[in-house]
Design a protein around this motif. Sequence first.
Motif, PDB file in Angstrom:
ATOM      1  N   LYS A   8       0.843  -1.196   0.000  1.00 16.68           N
ATOM      2  CA  LYS A   8       0.000   0.000   0.000  1.00 16.68           C
ATOM      3  C   LYS A   8       0.877   1.244   0.000  1.00 16.68           C
ATOM      4  CE  LYS A   8      -4.071   1.746   2.451  1.00 16.68           C
ATOM      5  NZ  LYS A   8      -5.043   1.396   3.493  1.00 16.68           N
ATOM      6  N   PHE A   9       0.461   2.253  -0.771  1.00 20.59           N
ATOM      7  CA  PHE A   9       1.216   3.489  -0.931  1.00 20.59           C
ATOM      8  C   PHE A   9       0.265   4.685  -0.892  1.00 20.59           C
ATOM      9  CE2 PHE A   9       3.206   0.068  -3.216  1.00 20.59           C
ATOM     10  CZ  PHE A   9       4.566   0.228  -3.039  1.00 20.59           C
ATOM     11  N   THR A  10       0.819   5.855  -0.581  1.00 21.19           N
ATOM     12  CA  THR A  10       0.087   7.089  -0.836  1.00 21.19           C
ATOM     13  C   THR A  10       0.193   7.329  -2.344  1.00 21.19           C
ATOM     14  OG1 THR A  10       2.038   8.450  -0.404  1.00 21.19           O
ATOM     15  CG2 THR A  10       0.543   8.043   1.470  1.00 21.19           C
ATOM     16  N   VAL A  11      -0.484   8.357  -2.831  1.00 22.16           N
ATOM     17  CA  VAL A  11      -0.509   8.634  -4.268  1.00 22.16           C
ATOM     18  C   VAL A  11      -0.079  10.078  -4.509  1.00 22.16           C
ATOM     19  CG1 VAL A  11      -2.006   8.788  -6.299  1.00 22.16           C
ATOM     20  CG2 VAL A  11      -2.314   6.928  -4.671  1.00 22.16           C
ATOM     21  N   ARG A  12       0.779  10.257  -5.508  1.00 21.02           N
ATOM     22  CA  ARG A  12       1.226  11.608  -5.882  1.00 21.02           C
ATOM     23  C   ARG A  12       0.105  12.342  -6.612  1.00 21.02           C
ATOM     24  NH1 ARG A  12       6.935  12.352  -6.951  1.00 21.02           N
ATOM     25  NH2 ARG A  12       6.231  13.357  -8.852  1.00 21.02           N
ATOM     26  N   ASP A  13       0.190  13.660  -6.628  1.00 18.12           N
ATOM     27  CA  ASP A  13      -0.844  14.481  -7.262  1.00 18.12           C
ATOM     28  C   ASP A  13      -0.973  14.248  -8.760  1.00 18.12           C
ATOM     29  OD1 ASP A  13      -1.606  15.649  -4.884  1.00 18.12           O
ATOM     30  OD2 ASP A  13      -0.241  17.351  -5.105  1.00 18.12           O
ATOM     31  N   ASP A  14       0.090  13.780  -9.410  1.00 18.30           N
ATOM     32  CA  ASP A  14       0.061  13.602 -10.866  1.00 18.30           C
ATOM     33  C   ASP A  14      -0.356  12.184 -11.274  1.00 18.30           C
ATOM     34  OD1 ASP A  14       2.343  12.378  -9.889  1.00 18.30           O
ATOM     35  OD2 ASP A  14       3.660  13.109 -11.475  1.00 18.30           O
ATOM     36  N   ALA A  15      -1.028  11.485 -10.399  1.00 19.60           N
ATOM     37  CA  ALA A  15      -1.430  10.099 -10.670  1.00 19.60           C
ATOM     38  C   ALA A  15      -2.390  10.027 -11.859  1.00 19.60           C
ATOM     39  CB  ALA A  15      -2.082   9.504  -9.429  1.00 19.60           C
ATOM     40  N   PRO A  16      -2.236   8.995 -12.705  1.00 25.77           N
ATOM     41  CA  PRO A  16      -3.034   8.894 -13.939  1.00 25.77           C
ATOM     42  C   PRO A  16      -4.374   8.175 -13.769  1.00 25.77           C
ATOM     43  CG  PRO A  16      -1.413   7.162 -13.908  1.00 25.77           C
ATOM     44  CD  PRO A  16      -1.204   7.978 -12.647  1.00 25.77           C
ATOM     45  N   PHE A  17      -5.041   8.321 -12.633  1.00 30.01           N
ATOM     46  CA  PHE A  17      -6.289   7.591 -12.418  1.00 30.01           C
ATOM     47  C   PHE A  17      -7.516   8.458 -12.652  1.00 30.01           C
ATOM     48  CE2 PHE A  17      -5.368   9.490  -8.298  1.00 30.01           C
ATOM     49  CZ  PHE A  17      -6.593  10.036  -7.952  1.00 30.01           C
ATOM     50  N   LYS A  18      -7.345   9.733 -12.838  1.00 30.61           N
ATOM     51  CA  LYS A  18      -8.467  10.670 -12.852  1.00 30.61           C
ATOM     52  C   LYS A  18      -9.544  10.319 -13.879  1.00 30.61           C
ATOM     53  CE  LYS A  18      -6.280  14.028 -10.180  1.00 30.61           C
ATOM     54  NZ  LYS A  18      -5.352  13.223  -9.487  1.00 30.61           N
TER      55      LYS A  18
END
Length: 154
Positions: A8-18
């Motif tokens: 499990k990880f946190t997610v960076r603001d530029d993550a491609p899931f949007k």
Amino acid sequence: MPMEIERKFTVRDDAPFKGQPAVPVRQGYLARGEREEVRVRRVGDEYSLTVKKGSGLERQEFETSIDAAQFDALWPATEGCRVSKSRRLVPLPAGRTAHVDVFEGRLAGLVTVEVEFEDREEALAFVPPAWFGTEVTDDGRYANKELSSSGIPS
């Protein structure tokens, strides 16, 4: 013995899931201990009752499907120990899937990602993509059972 092996990880603001479709997830905890938990969960129109034992990378997991009436009967017992989020499935290399959870309500602003594995060696060999943030697999503050009552870790 059924095992869940995940990181499990946190997610960076530029993550491609949007742009990925989201499924609503509602889960509440009936019992929470230091190394075990019992939860009910609704993911879309599917309901389950799950028992997990252990913590960190490898845990025992026992899950069974329940119906909406059973979920509704148990849900009031989870008052004060609930998590609401939307889940997006993001394809990763090697046929893996990232489960991105965007939390709602008092956990709004928290985004985590989990990746499941067949075995420990596979999990330890995994190289997270650049959009993954800090690993929190062994940080109990990021366990959903803890988030359900304690809020976002500071």
